[in-house]
Design a protein around this motif. Structure first.
Motif, PDB file in Angstrom:
ATOM      1  N   CYS A 104       0.819  -1.226   0.000  1.00 31.81           N
ATOM      2  CA  CYS A 104       0.000   0.000   0.000  1.00 31.81           C
ATOM      3  C   CYS A 104       0.842   1.261   0.000  1.00 31.81           C
ATOM      4  O   CYS A 104       0.503   2.245   0.667  1.00 31.81           O
ATOM      5  CB  CYS A 104      -0.944   0.017   1.195  1.00 31.81           C
ATOM      6  SG  CYS A 104      -1.943  -1.445   1.360  1.00 31.81           S
ATOM      7  N   GLY A 105       1.947   1.251  -0.711  1.00 34.80           N
ATOM      8  CA  GLY A 105       2.734   2.466  -0.833  1.00 34.80           C
ATOM      9  C   GLY A 105       3.539   2.807   0.409  1.00 34.80           C
ATOM     10  O   GLY A 105       3.823   1.944   1.240  1.00 34.80           O
ATOM     11  N   PHE A 106       3.895   4.085   0.525  1.00 31.58           N
ATOM     12  CA  PHE A 106       4.797   4.514   1.591  1.00 31.58           C
ATOM     13  C   PHE A 106       4.156   5.489   2.565  1.00 31.58           C
ATOM     14  O   PHE A 106       4.840   6.181   3.298  1.00 31.58           O
ATOM     15  CB  PHE A 106       6.069   5.109   0.989  1.00 31.58           C
ATOM     16  CG  PHE A 106       7.011   4.063   0.449  1.00 31.58           C
ATOM     17  CD1 PHE A 106       7.903   3.422   1.289  1.00 31.58           C
ATOM     18  CD2 PHE A 106       6.977   3.698  -0.881  1.00 31.58           C
ATOM     19  CE1 PHE A 106       8.770   2.441   0.804  1.00 31.58           C
ATOM     20  CE2 PHE A 106       7.822   2.721  -1.382  1.00 31.58           C
ATOM     21  CZ  PHE A 106       8.716   2.084  -0.536  1.00 31.58           C
ATOM     22  N   GLY A 107       2.841   5.532   2.593  1.00 26.73           N
ATOM     23  CA  GLY A 107       2.156   6.348   3.590  1.00 26.73           C
ATOM     24  C   GLY A 107       2.118   5.624   4.922  1.00 26.73           C
ATOM     25  O   GLY A 107       2.633   4.504   5.063  1.00 26.73           O
ATOM     26  N   LEU A 108       1.502   6.266   5.908  1.00 28.86           N
ATOM     27  CA  LEU A 108       1.368   5.636   7.227  1.00 28.86           C
ATOM     28  C   LEU A 108       0.606   4.319   7.107  1.00 28.86           C
ATOM     29  O   LEU A 108       0.951   3.312   7.736  1.00 28.86           O
ATOM     30  CB  LEU A 108       0.645   6.598   8.175  1.00 28.86           C
ATOM     31  CG  LEU A 108       0.337   6.090   9.585  1.00 28.86           C
ATOM     32  CD1 LEU A 108       1.599   5.618  10.289  1.00 28.86           C
ATOM     33  CD2 LEU A 108      -0.355   7.179  10.400  1.00 28.86           C
ATOM     34  N   LEU A 109      -0.411   4.359   6.250  1.00 23.40           N
ATOM     35  CA  LEU A 109      -1.202   3.147   6.020  1.00 23.40           C
ATOM     36  C   LEU A 109      -0.332   2.041   5.414  1.00 23.40           C
ATOM     37  O   LEU A 109      -0.403   0.875   5.829  1.00 23.40           O
ATOM     38  CB  LEU A 109      -2.355   3.502   5.081  1.00 23.40           C
ATOM     39  CG  LEU A 109      -3.514   2.533   4.945  1.00 23.40           C
ATOM     40  CD1 LEU A 109      -4.783   3.325   4.708  1.00 23.40           C
ATOM     41  CD2 LEU A 109      -3.285   1.557   3.814  1.00 23.40           C
ATOM     42  N   GLY A 110       0.497   2.426   4.452  1.00 23.64           N
ATOM     43  CA  GLY A 110       1.389   1.466   3.808  1.00 23.64           C
ATOM     44  C   GLY A 110       2.365   0.856   4.790  1.00 23.64           C
ATOM     45  O   GLY A 110       2.607  -0.356   4.789  1.00 23.64           O
ATOM     46  N   ALA A 111       2.932   1.706   5.645  1.00 26.76           N
ATOM     47  CA  ALA A 111       3.910   1.219   6.634  1.00 26.76           C
ATOM     48  C   ALA A 111       3.234   0.276   7.626  1.00 26.76           C
ATOM     49  O   ALA A 111       3.785  -0.762   8.006  1.00 26.76           O
ATOM     50  CB  ALA A 111       4.550   2.402   7.363  1.00 26.76           C
ATOM     51  N   SER A 112       2.018   0.631   8.047  1.00 21.01           N
ATOM     52  CA  SER A 112       1.288  -0.215   8.997  1.00 21.01           C
ATOM     53  C   SER A 112       0.971  -1.566   8.375  1.00 21.01           C
ATOM     54  O   SER A 112       1.207  -2.613   8.975  1.00 21.01           O
ATOM     55  CB  SER A 112      -0.007   0.479   9.427  1.00 21.01           C
ATOM     56  OG  SER A 112       0.297   1.707  10.057  1.00 21.01           O
ATOM     57  N   THR A 113       0.450  -1.530   7.160  1.00 20.02           N
ATOM     58  CA  THR A 113       0.103  -2.771   6.474  1.00 20.02           C
ATOM     59  C   THR A 113       1.341  -3.643   6.282  1.00 20.02           C
ATOM     60  O   THR A 113       1.299  -4.856   6.499  1.00 20.02           O
ATOM     61  CB  THR A 113      -0.517  -2.455   5.092  1.00 20.02           C
ATOM     62  OG1 THR A 113      -1.527  -1.468   5.262  1.00 20.02           O
ATOM     63  CG2 THR A 113      -1.105  -3.699   4.460  1.00 20.02           C
ATOM     64  N   TYR A 114       2.420  -3.022   5.893  1.00 21.17           N
ATOM     65  CA  TYR A 114       3.683  -3.738   5.666  1.00 21.17           C
ATOM     66  C   TYR A 114       4.109  -4.499   6.913  1.00 21.17           C
ATOM     67  O   TYR A 114       4.669  -5.583   6.844  1.00 21.17           O
ATOM     68  CB  TYR A 114       4.758  -2.725   5.269  1.00 21.17           C
ATOM     69  CG  TYR A 114       6.065  -3.325   4.820  1.00 21.17           C
ATOM     70  CD1 TYR A 114       6.276  -3.624   3.469  1.00 21.17           C
ATOM     71  CD2 TYR A 114       7.113  -3.569   5.717  1.00 21.17           C
ATOM     72  CE1 TYR A 114       7.478  -4.152   3.030  1.00 21.17           C
ATOM     73  CE2 TYR A 114       8.318  -4.100   5.280  1.00 21.17           C
ATOM     74  CZ  TYR A 114       8.492  -4.384   3.944  1.00 21.17           C
ATOM     75  OH  TYR A 114       9.692  -4.905   3.518  1.00 21.17           O
ATOM     76  N   HIS A 115       3.812  -3.915   8.085  1.00 17.59           N
ATOM     77  CA  HIS A 115       4.197  -4.553   9.346  1.00 17.59           C
ATOM     78  C   HIS A 115       3.077  -5.399   9.933  1.00 17.59           C
ATOM     79  O   HIS A 115       3.127  -5.779  11.108  1.00 17.59           O
ATOM     80  CB  HIS A 115       4.648  -3.487  10.351  1.00 17.59           C
ATOM     81  CG  HIS A 115       5.946  -2.851   9.973  1.00 17.59           C
ATOM     82  ND1 HIS A 115       6.027  -1.728   9.166  1.00 17.59           N
ATOM     83  CD2 HIS A 115       7.236  -3.191  10.250  1.00 17.59           C
ATOM     84  CE1 HIS A 115       7.294  -1.405   8.977  1.00 17.59           C
ATOM     85  NE2 HIS A 115       8.051  -2.268   9.619  1.00 17.59           N
ATOM     86  N   GLY A 116       2.057  -5.670   9.119  1.00 18.75           N
ATOM     87  CA  GLY A 116       0.983  -6.542   9.574  1.00 18.75           C
ATOM     88  C   GLY A 116       0.046  -5.899  10.579  1.00 18.75           C
ATOM     89  O   GLY A 116      -0.621  -6.591  11.352  1.00 18.75           O
ATOM     90  N   LEU A 117      -0.005  -4.562  10.561  1.00 18.05           N
ATOM     91  CA  LEU A 117      -0.887  -3.862  11.497  1.00 18.05           C
ATOM     92  C   LEU A 117      -2.099  -3.338  10.746  1.00 18.05           C
ATOM     93  O   LEU A 117      -2.009  -2.999   9.573  1.00 18.05           O
ATOM     94  CB  LEU A 117      -0.152  -2.682  12.142  1.00 18.05           C
ATOM     95  CG  LEU A 117       1.180  -3.035  12.794  1.00 18.05           C
ATOM     96  CD1 LEU A 117       1.993  -1.778  13.055  1.00 18.05           C
ATOM     97  CD2 LEU A 117       0.943  -3.796  14.092  1.00 18.05           C
TER      98      LEU A 117
END
Length: 568
Positions: A104-117
């Motif tokens: 999901c890209g490099f936004g806060l949402l992307g970072a959270s998703t990347y970390h399984g949150l």
DNA sequence: TCTATATCACCC
DNA sequence: AAACGGGTGATATAGA
């Protein structure tokens, strides 16, 4: 240095209102202390009453945000101090995932998703962003919604931080965070623009275009209004019996080079080439200029894989063609100066590889002529004037090698036979042996380890299908970005008014009476930055000063500026 | 008519 | 297969 060393860790997020070209107006702030969970929610009216942030910002506290230049811009708007220690999880996530697939890209949402949150829906984010962009006044309900939304981002940040902590290299992360303060200050300052001339250009632009098209296209009939129709151009070519190159996908090649080649054999193509070249250089719609006449936009710090800023080309005055920089004009009693590193990438390659011949070439003051001398192509007493053509070829060759250009492309670029291009590239390899060993090693290291890093740990991740030319280029470009970031930090911290960073340059501003000493100061800072990045090796800088009432003018754009001014 | 893709021009 | 790195963005055309 450790997370445990901080007495308090504050996660913060602002919502703010910021039309194009203007400074931000904070709408609300939510901050939460990480360990105690203490929560602060403040709406605009309460924020403006506070002389300082509602949390400590000294070096015993850590300020955590996602893309902190926005939050720090709000600090400037509120006349608050800047946090001494900043951790920007955007920069850290970029470092961690740059070059990798992120769902999901490099936004806060992307970072959270990347970390399984899990985090809030992007649809809700969009609607809230819209609400912030609309500006006030806000109903009680809207205020509550914005504060809740703001808090949801802080909550997401609170989950993201522990997920990312294990892999964060804190001292280097704080250096990146420090740059966000510099970025906020530069975004705050902006670039002085000649607004009356900008207005005139904007209003006359269409008619200038129409005028040019009318005059030239009557002999061709290929334009539909201001639109070039390739079908009509194809028909014209058939009618005149002019052979034409095609792109790989089969459509007509319409680049300037194709026009140039064709014009050699068929001079009647020339006028259309001129027209297209002129029209293509006329763009200035979206330039973001505030009511105070300053060009301001998000610098997009750390946006590129190499860690460069990537501001919007449409909004940022250094984005479009160089002639538009004539719009940069210092305000009364002030001056601006454009200070850029001389041959920055050549020098970085020389210093980091430890290639002494290359370092000597840089130290000589004219690396390209020195290269020609070292290669034995010109005599030791040759000068720029006596051997201009040779110097130009070696210059192009030296620049080409930084991007990994091959002999074929170099030959085309030089307009020389391919054997000559091969010879030049060979001479580079022979003359700068150590450099090539280092460059090969960077490529090999990247392929084996799957990543590359700068001296301060900016990272790119690469797969097995990586482009070897990108790998060779990364250490040069990314360490150059590191160097300029450091210079921005020091310059802004030492009170220099920096208007903008431009990859290997800074635009600064000072009162007329102080400009000379400010330039010297800034040059010293830039030199020190190069020494820190390159283990003591110093880079030189060039300066272009513009004093009120003059305007900035890039050599390359001077002619076009005149043409346009004559037509307005 | 809107969107996606390809191509091109520009920046450092 | 191409062979010039990192980008943004406008424009024209093809496709839905």
């Amino acid at each position: 240095m450790n997370f445990a060393d901080f007495n308090e860790i504050w996660l913060a997020d602002f919502e703010f209102f910021q039309p194009d070209g203007e400074r931000p107006t904070p709408l609300c702030l939510v901050a939460r202390e990480f360990r105690s969970g203490r929560l602060i929610r403040l709406w605009h009216d309460d924020l403006t009453l506070l002389p300082e942030p509602p949390f400590p910002i000294d070096s015993n506290s850590l300020f955590v945000a996602y893309y902190a230049s926005a939050e720090l811009g709000c600090h400037l708007a509120l006349d608050w101090g800047m946090p001494a220690c900043i951790l920007d999880l955007y920069a850290e996530f970029k470092c961690k995932a740059s070059g990798r697939q992120t769902p999901c890209g490099f936004g806060l949402l992307g970072a959270s998703t990347y970390h399984g949150l899990d985090s809030i829906e992007s649809a809700e984010k969009d609607s809230m962003r819209g609400l912030a962009m609309r500006g006030g006044p806000y109903t009680v309900r809207e205020r509550a919604d914005l504060l809740d939304y703001c808090q949801s981002d802080v909550d997401a940040l609170a989950k993201l931080l522990p997920a990312m902590i294990p892999q964060i290299d804190l001292p280097r992360a704080l250096l990146r965070g420090r740059y966000m303060t510099a970025a906020a200050r530069m975004e705050w300052n902006g670039i002085p623009i000649d607004v009356p001339v900008l207005r005139k250009l904007r209003s006359k632009w269409d008619s200038i275009q129409d005028h040019l098209i009318d005059r030239i296209d009557r002999d061709y009939g290929v334009y539909d209004g201001r639109t070039f129709k390739s079908e009509r151009w194809a028909a014209w070519l058939v009618e005149k019996g002019v052979p034409w190159a095609h792109t790989p996908s089969g459509s007509l090649a319409l680049d300037d080079e194709t026009f140039r080649q064709a014009a050699r054999m068929y001079p009647e193509v020339s006028a259309m080439r001129e027209l297209r070249a002129t029209l293509s250089k006329l763009r200035l719609h979206e330039l973001a200029v505030g009511y105070d006449g300053r060009n301001r936009c998000l610098l997009s710090a750390f946006a590129s894989k190499t860690g460069r800023n990537q501001p919007s080309n449409a909004k940022f005055i250094f984005g479009p063609a160089t002639w538009l920089r004539g719009l940069i004009k210092p305000a009364p009693d002030t001056a601006v100066a454009y200070i850029d590193y001389e041959q920055q990438e050549f020098a970085i390659g020389a210093a980091l590889s430890g290639d002494h011949a290359m370092m000597d070439a840089y130290t000589s003051g004219d690396p390209y002529l020195a290269f020609a001398k070292q290669a034995g192509a010109v005599p030791p007493n040759a000068t720029k004037e006596t051997h201009k053509d040779e110097r130009d070829q070696f210059k192009v060759c030296a620049l080409a090698t930084q991007y990994g250009m091959g002999a074929t492309s170099l030959a085309i670029k030089l307009g020389e036979p391919i054997v000559r291009a091969r010879e030049l590239l060979h001479l580079h390899r022979e003359t700068y042996h150590e450099y090539w060993r280092w460059s090969d090693a960077a490529r090999d290291y990247a392929m084996l380890s799957g990543r590359l890093q700068t001296v301060f740990g900016w990272t790119v991740h690469v797969g097995t299908n990586a482009n070897p030319r990108s790998l060779r280029n990364f250490p040069i470009q990314a360490n150059g970005a590191e160097m300029l970031r450091l210079a921005c930090c020091r310059a802004t911290e030492q009170g220099i008014k920096v208007c903008a960073p431009v990859h290997d340059a800074l635009l600064i501003e000072a009162p007329l009476a102080e400009i000379d000493q400010t330039i010297e100061h800034c040059q010293a800072i830039m030199r020190e930055a190069s020494e820190i990045i390159l283990g003591g090796y110093s880079l030189r800088t060039d300066v272009e000063v513009v004093r009120y009432p003059d305007r900035y003018m890039d050599k390359r754009g001077a002619k076009m500026w005149e043409v346009v001014c004559d037509l307005t």
